[in-house]
Write a protein that holds these residues in place. Structure first.
Motif, PDB file in Angstrom:
ATOM      1  N   UNK A  48       0.840  -1.202   0.000  1.00 58.29           N
ATOM      2  CA  UNK A  48       0.000   0.000   0.000  1.00 58.29           C
ATOM      3  C   UNK A  48       0.874   1.251   0.000  1.00 58.29           C
ATOM      4  N   UNK A  49       0.559   2.158  -0.898  1.00 58.15           N
ATOM      5  CA  UNK A  49       1.248   3.450  -0.940  1.00 58.15           C
ATOM      6  C   UNK A  49       0.211   4.538  -1.158  1.00 58.15           C
ATOM      7  N   UNK A  50      -0.039   5.332  -0.116  1.00 51.61           N
ATOM      8  CA  UNK A  50      -1.028   6.413  -0.169  1.00 51.61           C
ATOM      9  C   UNK A  50      -2.398   5.905  -0.604  1.00 51.61           C
ATOM     10  N   UNK A  51      -2.901   4.914   0.127  1.00 54.01           N
ATOM     11  CA  UNK A  51      -4.167   4.262  -0.219  1.00 54.01           C
ATOM     12  C   UNK A  51      -5.228   4.436   0.858  1.00 54.01           C
ATOM     13  N   UNK A  52      -5.109   5.463   1.691  1.00 55.88           N
ATOM     14  CA  UNK A  52      -6.048   5.638   2.797  1.00 55.88           C
ATOM     15  C   UNK A  52      -7.494   5.729   2.314  1.00 55.88           C
ATOM     16  N   UNK A  53      -7.720   6.316   1.128  1.00 58.28           N
ATOM     17  CA  UNK A  53      -9.074   6.480   0.614  1.00 58.28           C
ATOM     18  C   UNK A  53      -9.649   5.181   0.061  1.00 58.28           C
ATOM     19  N   UNK A  54      -8.789   4.220  -0.287  1.00 58.27           N
ATOM     20  CA  UNK A  54      -9.252   2.954  -0.842  1.00 58.27           C
ATOM     21  C   UNK A  54      -9.312   1.824   0.187  1.00 58.27           C
ATOM     22  N   UNK A  55      -8.503   1.924   1.232  1.00 59.62           N
ATOM     23  CA  UNK A  55      -8.331   0.802   2.155  1.00 59.62           C
ATOM     24  C   UNK A  55      -9.591   0.350   2.891  1.00 59.62           C
ATOM     25  N   UNK A  80       6.038   3.648   2.278  1.00 60.18           N
ATOM     26  CA  UNK A  80       6.364   5.073   2.283  1.00 60.18           C
ATOM     27  C   UNK A  80       5.181   5.983   2.083  1.00 60.18           C
ATOM     28  N   UNK A  81       4.028   5.623   2.614  1.00 64.25           N
ATOM     29  CA  UNK A  81       2.821   6.442   2.435  1.00 64.25           C
ATOM     30  C   UNK A  81       2.948   7.777   3.169  1.00 64.25           C
ATOM     31  N   UNK A  82       2.299   8.789   2.607  1.00 58.13           N
ATOM     32  CA  UNK A  82       2.329  10.130   3.191  1.00 58.13           C
ATOM     33  C   UNK A  82       0.948  10.584   3.646  1.00 58.13           C
ATOM     34  N   UNK A 104       7.673  -0.987   5.066  1.00 55.11           N
ATOM     35  CA  UNK A 104       8.610  -1.246   3.965  1.00 55.11           C
ATOM     36  C   UNK A 104       9.736  -0.222   3.969  1.00 55.11           C
ATOM     37  N   UNK A 105      10.955  -0.702   3.848  1.00 58.23           N
ATOM     38  CA  UNK A 105      12.110   0.184   3.743  1.00 58.23           C
ATOM     39  C   UNK A 105      12.298   0.609   2.287  1.00 58.23           C
TER      40      UNK A 105
END
Length: 367
Positions: A48-55, A80-82, A104-105
């Motif tokens: 997941x990367x910047x998926x707050x609206x889909x999760x 690395x979500x923001x 995730x690194x």
């Protein structure tokens, strides 16, 4: 000479669509009946990367999976979500005994793309004999895992690819959905003929033995389409690749919001398509060349050209409609003519944009 070439191309594409429809009717392969002989341990991996609206919707459907919790592991990776992705994932994983949160690194983007890097790190925590993959913007059905596992049990394939459709009622969403049905229909039928070269990372099962045989995502060549490259390398190792299409393993995903987003997506996909075998490049090339050929005929002989175009659209539309019915989805026939215009514009725009000297933008990372 140009007239003869145009006529030949148009009739060749009509013949191709007739053959595709006949293959769909008489050579369509099902795998497994959904009834499992046993319940192997499975791990579901979702980066997941910047998926707050889909999760929220994605996580809700994962909670409804019909698979024994003692045999199920769900690994959610924050890449690395923001936005609020990390917090959502942590809260959800803390409430689910069979879920695991992984931070995730960052990778260097040279050996592996961002998604492959995330999946490689998440795999370090996977315990499953079978590995299932989907995306945070996807919705899976309750029988998704069972259906994919049943197909593996009946085939012992290294990779099982599912079927995915675009959701949404807006015209742009419906056109993207038609495009996916057409493309995935061709992929499925080629798979059934033994010409399998690709998979989809948003609906995919890989056996642990196949994954280990290629050295995981770290062991395959760099690619912007890591799912394509993974399937390709697993096939090279001699593992069967199959494509499963039914109601139970249908995954629903979001389309692109606008034409610019679609072109960015297509530019990335084209990097994988350029690595396809010659037979696939020929099929894709013929699809694109059909439009200048038929437009040339329409210019010279309007009635005959339009008639042949309508024949092509009708056969192609019948194929798309019948393929979608394999998942019990009924499409609207009224969209078929509009799809032909959309398909012509996007096909040629994709070619131009792919060769345009710019980097590929994917989830805020440039390659």
């Amino acid at each position: 000479m140009m007239l003869l070439i145009s006529i030949g191309l148009v009739f060749l594409l009509i013949l191709q669509d007739v053959i595709l429809f006949l293959l769909l009717r008489y050579n369509f392969k099902n795998y497994g009946d959904g009834e499992l002989k046993a319940f192997p341990q499975i791990s579901i991996l979702i980066p997941c990367r910047n998926e707050a609206h889909n999760l929220p919707q994605c996580l809700e459907t994962l909670e409804s999976l019909d698979y024994p919790s003692s045999k199920l592991q769900i690994i959610m990776g924050n890449d690395g979500s923001e936005d609020g992705t990390a917090q959502l994932l942590k809260q959800w994983a803390n409430q689910m005994p069979h879920a695991l949160y992984v931070e995730v690194k960052a990778g260097n983007g040279v050996k592996m793309n961002g998604k492959a890097n995330a999946l490689q790190q998440m795999m370090g925590h996977a315990t499953g004999e079978l590995l299932l993959f989907t995306d945070a913007d996807c919705v899976v059905g309750p029988n998704w895992a069972r259906s994919m596992v049943a197909a593996w049990q009946s085939s012992q394939a290294g990779v099982v690819t599912g079927i995915t459709r675009i959701k949404g009622q807006a015209l742009f969403d419906r056109m993207q959905a038609f495009d996916w049905w057409l493309t995935l229909g061709m992929v499925k039928l080629m798979d059934d003929l033994g010409i399998a070269v690709t998979s989809m990372g948003n609906n995919m099962l890989i056996s642990r033995s196949a994954y280990d045989a290629v050295g995981g995502f770290e062991g395959i060549p760099f690619s912007l389409t890591e799912d394509f490259e993974m399937a390709k390398q697993i096939g090279v190792k001699g593992f069967p690749l199959i494509h499963l299409v039914n109601q139970d393993n249908l995954v629903v995903t979001k389309g692109q919001d606008n034409f610019a987003g679609l072109m960015r997506q297509r530019k990335r996909w084209m990097s994988g398509a350029m690595e396809l075998p010659s037979v696939w490049k020929l099929l894709l090339g013929l699809q694109v060349l059909f439009f200048p050929a038929v437009l040339f005929l329409v210019f010279l002989y309007p009635f005959e050209g339009i008639l042949l175009w309508l024949v092509k659209v009708s056969i192609q539309g019948l194929f798309i409609y019948c393929f979608a019915l394999k998942t019990r989805i009924r499409l609207k026939w009224v969209d078929l003519l509009l799809f032909e215009i959309y398909y012509m514009l996007t096909a040629w725009s994709t070619i131009v944009y792919y060769f345009w000297p710019s980097k590929t933008d994917w989830k805020g990372r440039k390659y």
